[in-house]
Design a protein around this motif. Structure first.
Motif, PDB file in Angstrom:
ATOM      1  N   ALA A  16       0.873  -1.102   0.109  1.00 37.58           N
ATOM      2  CA  ALA A  16       0.002   0.030  -0.014  1.00 37.58           C
ATOM      3  C   ALA A  16       0.803   1.374   0.070  1.00 37.58           C
ATOM      4  N   ALA A  17       2.095   1.298   1.009  1.00 38.31           N
ATOM      5  CA  ALA A  17       2.887   2.432   0.751  1.00 38.31           C
ATOM      6  C   ALA A  17       3.392   2.607  -0.613  1.00 38.31           C
ATOM      7  N   GLU A  18       3.933   1.563  -1.562  1.00 38.71           N
ATOM      8  CA  GLU A  18       4.498   1.574  -2.735  1.00 38.71           C
ATOM      9  C   GLU A  18       3.494   2.097  -3.504  1.00 38.71           C
ATOM     10  N   LEU A  19       2.257   1.749  -3.349  1.00 37.55           N
ATOM     11  CA  LEU A  19       1.209   2.141  -4.331  1.00 37.55           C
ATOM     12  C   LEU A  19       1.021   3.660  -4.094  1.00 37.55           C
ATOM     13  N   ALA A  20       1.054   4.094  -3.042  1.00 36.78           N
ATOM     14  CA  ALA A  20       0.662   5.707  -2.661  1.00 36.78           C
ATOM     15  C   ALA A  20       1.802   6.428  -3.113  1.00 36.78           C
ATOM     16  N   HIS A  21       3.145   5.918  -2.808  1.00 35.07           N
ATOM     17  CA  HIS A  21       4.454   6.763  -3.397  1.00 35.07           C
ATOM     18  C   HIS A  21       5.311   5.872  -3.884  1.00 35.07           C
ATOM     19  N   CYS A  25      12.544   6.325  -2.666  1.00 29.78           N
ATOM     20  CA  CYS A  25      13.724   5.667  -1.848  1.00 29.78           C
ATOM     21  C   CYS A  25      14.099   6.815  -0.875  1.00 29.78           C
ATOM     22  N   THR A  26      13.887   6.755   0.381  1.00 30.03           N
ATOM     23  CA  THR A  26      14.237   7.845   1.340  1.00 30.03           C
ATOM     24  C   THR A  26      15.728   7.255   1.946  1.00 30.03           C
ATOM     25  N   LEU A  27      16.254   6.066   1.678  1.00 30.86           N
ATOM     26  CA  LEU A  27      17.342   5.485   2.146  1.00 30.86           C
ATOM     27  C   LEU A  27      18.563   6.011   1.428  1.00 30.86           C
TER      28      LEU A  27
END
Length: 41
Positions: A16-21, A25-27
């Motif tokens: 779900a997080a991948e579909l939203a954004h 990649c914040t790493l």
């Protein structure tokens, strides 16, 4: 059974997080070209 449900909820949350954004990649920080390190002599 609880462990299986926990794994499924964890994967569903990640999906779900991948579909939203997508592809966020914040790493890895976007930075300029890196300098080569010189070997200590």
């Amino acid at each position: 059974m609880k462990r299986l449900l926990a794994i499924l909820f964890f994967l569903a949350g990640g999906l779900a997080a991948e579909l939203a954004h997508p592809v966020q990649c914040t790493l890895i920080t976007a930075s300029g070209p890196q300098q080569k390190r010189r070997k200590a002599q």
